[in-house]
Write an enzyme that holds these catalytic residues in place. Structure first.
Site, PDB file in Angstrom:
ATOM      1  N   ASP A 215       0.757  -1.099  -0.072  1.00  0.00           N
ATOM      2  CA  ASP A 215      -0.030  -0.220  -0.101  1.00  0.00           C
ATOM      3  C   ASP A 215       0.850   1.304  -0.163  1.00  0.00           C
ATOM      4  O   ASP A 215       0.583   1.950  -0.874  1.00  0.00           O
ATOM      5  CB  ASP A 215      -0.937  -0.067   1.022  1.00  0.00           C
ATOM      6  CG  ASP A 215      -0.123  -0.045   2.472  1.00  0.00           C
ATOM      7  OD1 ASP A 215       1.009  -0.434   2.749  1.00  0.00           O
ATOM      8  OD2 ASP A 215      -1.130   0.589   3.581  1.00  0.00           O
TER       9      ASP A 215
ATOM     10  N   GLN B 202      16.713 -24.428 -11.111  1.00  0.00           N
ATOM     11  CA  GLN B 202      16.309 -22.917 -11.143  1.00  0.00           C
ATOM     12  C   GLN B 202      17.622 -22.209 -10.771  1.00  0.00           C
ATOM     13  O   GLN B 202      18.362 -22.653  -9.772  1.00  0.00           O
ATOM     14  CB  GLN B 202      14.977 -22.503  -9.919  1.00  0.00           C
ATOM     15  CG  GLN B 202      13.821 -23.329  -9.984  1.00  0.00           C
ATOM     16  CD  GLN B 202      13.269 -23.137 -11.267  1.00  0.00           C
ATOM     17  OE1 GLN B 202      13.094 -21.874 -11.738  1.00  0.00           O
ATOM     18  NE2 GLN B 202      12.671 -24.091 -11.922  1.00  0.00           N
TER      19      GLN B 202
ATOM     20  N   ASP C  68      30.826 -32.360 -13.062  1.00  0.00           N
ATOM     21  CA  ASP C  68      29.825 -33.479 -13.266  1.00  0.00           C
ATOM     22  C   ASP C  68      30.286 -34.271 -14.691  1.00  0.00           C
ATOM     23  O   ASP C  68      29.308 -34.282 -15.532  1.00  0.00           O
ATOM     24  CB  ASP C  68      28.370 -33.116 -13.571  1.00  0.00           C
ATOM     25  CG  ASP C  68      27.918 -32.473 -12.090  1.00  0.00           C
ATOM     26  OD1 ASP C  68      28.393 -32.930 -10.954  1.00  0.00           O
ATOM     27  OD2 ASP C  68      26.952 -31.762 -12.094  1.00  0.00           O
TER      28      ASP C  68
ATOM     29  N   THR D 226       7.698   3.597   2.381  1.00  0.00           N
ATOM     30  CA  THR D 226       8.477   4.608   3.153  1.00  0.00           C
ATOM     31  C   THR D 226      10.005   4.144   3.137  1.00  0.00           C
ATOM     32  O   THR D 226      10.643   4.694   2.267  1.00  0.00           O
ATOM     33  CB  THR D 226       7.935   4.806   4.636  1.00  0.00           C
ATOM     34  OG1 THR D 226       6.735   5.049   4.619  1.00  0.00           O
ATOM     35  CG2 THR D 226       8.732   6.120   5.420  1.00  0.00           C
ATOM     36  N   SER D 227      10.511   3.401   3.927  1.00  0.00           N
ATOM     37  CA  SER D 227      11.881   3.093   3.902  1.00  0.00           C
ATOM     38  C   SER D 227      12.216   1.734   3.043  1.00  0.00           C
ATOM     39  O   SER D 227      13.083   1.529   2.698  1.00  0.00           O
ATOM     40  CB  SER D 227      12.322   2.772   5.239  1.00  0.00           C
ATOM     41  OG  SER D 227      11.842   1.566   6.028  1.00  0.00           O
TER      42      SER D 227
ATOM     43  N   SER E 208      17.704 -26.394  -4.850  1.00  0.00           N
ATOM     44  CA  SER E 208      17.361 -25.304  -6.044  1.00  0.00           C
ATOM     45  C   SER E 208      16.493 -25.935  -6.788  1.00  0.00           C
ATOM     46  O   SER E 208      16.099 -25.250  -7.880  1.00  0.00           O
ATOM     47  CB  SER E 208      18.601 -24.649  -6.583  1.00  0.00           C
ATOM     48  OG  SER E 208      19.636 -25.752  -7.248  1.00  0.00           O
TER      49      SER E 208
ATOM     50  N   ASP F  45      30.154 -34.031  -3.195  1.00  0.00           N
ATOM     51  CA  ASP F  45      28.601 -33.955  -3.251  1.00  0.00           C
ATOM     52  C   ASP F  45      27.891 -35.348  -2.990  1.00  0.00           C
ATOM     53  O   ASP F  45      27.076 -35.473  -3.761  1.00  0.00           O
ATOM     54  CB  ASP F  45      28.295 -33.037  -4.239  1.00  0.00           C
ATOM     55  CG  ASP F  45      27.050 -32.392  -4.056  1.00  0.00           C
ATOM     56  OD1 ASP F  45      26.344 -32.364  -2.817  1.00  0.00           O
ATOM     57  OD2 ASP F  45      26.357 -31.870  -5.049  1.00  0.00           O
TER      58      ASP F  45
ATOM     59  N   LYS G 160      25.696 -35.995  -0.625  1.00  0.00           N
ATOM     60  CA  LYS G 160      24.392 -35.808   0.081  1.00  0.00           C
ATOM     61  C   LYS G 160      23.941 -36.938   0.837  1.00  0.00           C
ATOM     62  O   LYS G 160      22.858 -37.666   0.514  1.00  0.00           O
ATOM     63  CB  LYS G 160      23.201 -35.620  -1.033  1.00  0.00           C
ATOM     64  CG  LYS G 160      23.515 -34.135  -1.714  1.00  0.00           C
ATOM     65  CD  LYS G 160      22.282 -33.912  -2.590  1.00  0.00           C
ATOM     66  CE  LYS G 160      22.806 -32.423  -3.221  1.00  0.00           C
ATOM     67  NZ  LYS G 160      23.819 -32.378  -4.366  1.00  0.00           N
TER      68      LYS G 160
ATOM     69  N   ASP H  85      21.442 -41.016   5.717  1.00  0.00           N
ATOM     70  CA  ASP H  85      20.830 -42.248   6.248  1.00  0.00           C
ATOM     71  C   ASP H  85      21.246 -42.183   7.654  1.00  0.00           C
ATOM     72  O   ASP H  85      21.557 -41.230   8.295  1.00  0.00           O
ATOM     73  CB  ASP H  85      21.794 -43.374   5.530  1.00  0.00           C
ATOM     74  CG  ASP H  85      20.818 -44.601   5.346  1.00  0.00           C
ATOM     75  OD1 ASP H  85      20.199 -45.105   6.465  1.00  0.00           O
ATOM     76  OD2 ASP H  85      20.764 -45.272   4.238  1.00  0.00           O
TER      77      ASP H  85
ATOM     78  N   THR I 213      25.125 -46.546   8.795  1.00  0.00           N
ATOM     79  CA  THR I 213      25.361 -46.580   7.374  1.00  0.00           C
ATOM     80  C   THR I 213      26.064 -45.531   6.558  1.00  0.00           C
ATOM     81  O   THR I 213      26.993 -45.781   5.892  1.00  0.00           O
ATOM     82  CB  THR I 213      23.894 -46.599   6.691  1.00  0.00           C
ATOM     83  OG1 THR I 213      23.205 -47.562   7.474  1.00  0.00           O
ATOM     84  CG2 THR I 213      23.972 -46.832   5.198  1.00  0.00           C
TER      85      THR I 213
END
Length: 452
Positions: free
Chosen positions: A118, A405, A241, A121-122, A349, A295, A297, A300, A304
């Protein structure tokens, strides 16, 4: 349609601007006070307002609309009804029960959202809302406001790269009201003096420099990657990769001078051999002074993960400096990672990821307390005590057909507080990876320096 002037005067009759002496939230005494909430009580005016705002915008750019709570919510709703652009609702704060969502509605990561406010201001409330919306993987490029008080907020947001569209500013409003003798020349002068002398610049939290983070870092690999960043004037991590050892080693040699770490997926190699792959890779890391970040990831139970980390074909514990791990197994599952820095996965991402605000809240409790974790992979700002690694960075693309993305180095460093950018296809798919790595290195470092 009536003129903008006629429309404003119609709105003015609802008492949306008052003149006198008003103490604002900031403590400053203002000669005028703006409250646009009464507009929601007049359906005809609200409908007209929605159309005026929509006429200012490139509507094809937006997938969803969101109003800054609370005054802009009915405005955003009316705009959604008039344009058929779906609406999402941003809460002031997440519920403490149920889904605990901060953003309600149907949306997908990567969609572009129009923010509606609406009064500006800052710009502080907008900056906070943008952070919370973008934390959900939603992009914000444009903001539309009904009234700009001309006290610095619009310029602040435009400096951060956002397009701010305002229907009225206070100078226009004062001029309209003077023309119809609703205020006199003395009132006009008082308002103009107030606006010119009261530019409101809210203090955003300053990011710590790499040198400052090095002073407080406790983990040896947190110290090491910061030392490399300072020495090489780089915050670039390159993803490698590749499916053959030769491609991996050639790439590491090309980009090595420009990176702080090489991110690998060692299990995708068709010809992995400890002697033929790892030994020369470690030599290249020493030669060019970069870390090896596997990488993997991990995700588990602790036992493991310990076996996956130290045994099997790849024996990651023998050569990796950094590893990535989810924290879904809880804090104890991370105890197996000795003599290595853990980069925890807080957010991903990819489109449709399940790392929502509730998951991040719980994951951060683990991340901020485990001694092996030096930082995390995320798309949002985190604690100064952690290093922020942000993937999905690309200078030329916005996404791919597999849900990835992308954001620019400047965007993630300036708006997320990213410490290290992770770049994949933008470098390894280029015809000249060495030159492209240098370009990302320079762009990332430039954006970092501009935030200090």
């Amino acid at each position: 349609m009536e003129s903008k002037k006629e429309f404003f005067l119609e709105c003015y009759t609802l008492g949306i601007i008052k003149f006198g002496r008003f103490t604002l939230k900031s403590g400053i005494e203002s000669p005028f006070y703006v409250d646009l909430r009464p507009l929601a009580s007049d359906p005809k005016i609200l409908k007209k307002l929605a159309n005026y705002l929509l006429e200012m915008l490139p509507l094809d750019n937006f997938d969803i609309i969101c109003g800054v709570p609370y005054a802009a919510l009915p405005m955003a709703t009316a705009m959604s009804l008039e344009s058929f652009i779906p609406l999402i609702i941003k809460r002031k704060e997440a519920k403490a029960y149920g889904t605990k969502k901060l953003i309600e509605g149907i949306y997908e990561k990567g969609q572009n959202c129009l923010l509606v406010e609406d009064v500006i201001t800052s710009g502080k409330s907008l900056v906070e809302t943008i952070d919370e919306v973008e934390n959900e993987g939603i992009k914000v490029s444009d903001i539309v406001v009904v009234l700009d008080r001309q006290q610095g907020g619009k310029e602040k947001l435009e400096a951060k790269g956002y397009k701010v569209h305002s229907l009225f500013n206070i100078s226009e409003v004062v001029e309209i009201l003077r023309e119809v003798n609703y205020i006199d020349e003395d009132e006009v002068a008082r308002i103009q003096d107030f606006v010119s002398g009261n530019q409101v610049i809210f203090e955003e939290k300053k990011r710590l420099s790499y040198e400052q983070k090095l002073e407080v870092a406790e983990h040896s690999f947190a110290k090491k990657i910061l030392e490399i960043a300072i020495e090489k004037r780089s915050n670039l991590i390159a993803s490698a990769d590749f499916i053959t050892t030769k491609e991996l080693l050639d790439f590491a040699d090309f980009v090595g001078p420009h990176i702080v770490a090489l991110k690998t997926h060692i299990d995708i190699l068709n010809d992995f051999d400890a002697d033929e792959t790892i030994l020369p890779l470690k030599d290249l890391a020493t030669k060019h002074n970069f870390l090896l970040m596997e990488d993997r990831k991990f995700a588990d139970i602790g036992n493991t993960q310990e076996l996956q980390f130290s045994y099997g074909t790849y024996k990651i514990s023998n050569w990796a400096d950094l590893v990535t791990s989810h924290v879904i197994g809880g804090s104890k599952s991370l105890d197996c990672f000795m003599n290595v820095g853990v980069v925890a996965i807080l957010g991903m991402s990819s489109k449709g990821t399940l790392t929502d605000s509730h998951y991040r809240e719980e994951a951060l409790k683990v991340i901020e307390t485990h001694p092996s974790i030096i930082g995390c992979v995320a798309q949002n700002e985190i604690s100064d005590q952690l290093l922020l690694f942000t993937p999905g960075v690309n200078l030329g693309e916005t996404g791919d057909d597999k849900g990835q993305q992308y954001n620019s180095p400047e965007h993630v460093i300036k708006n997320y507080g990213t410490d290290f950018i992770i770049v994949g296809r933008g470098i390894y798919k280029s015809e000249e990876p060495e030159q492209e790595a240098l370009r990302y290195k320079n762009e990332g470092w430039k954006a970092y320096l501009e935030t200090l």
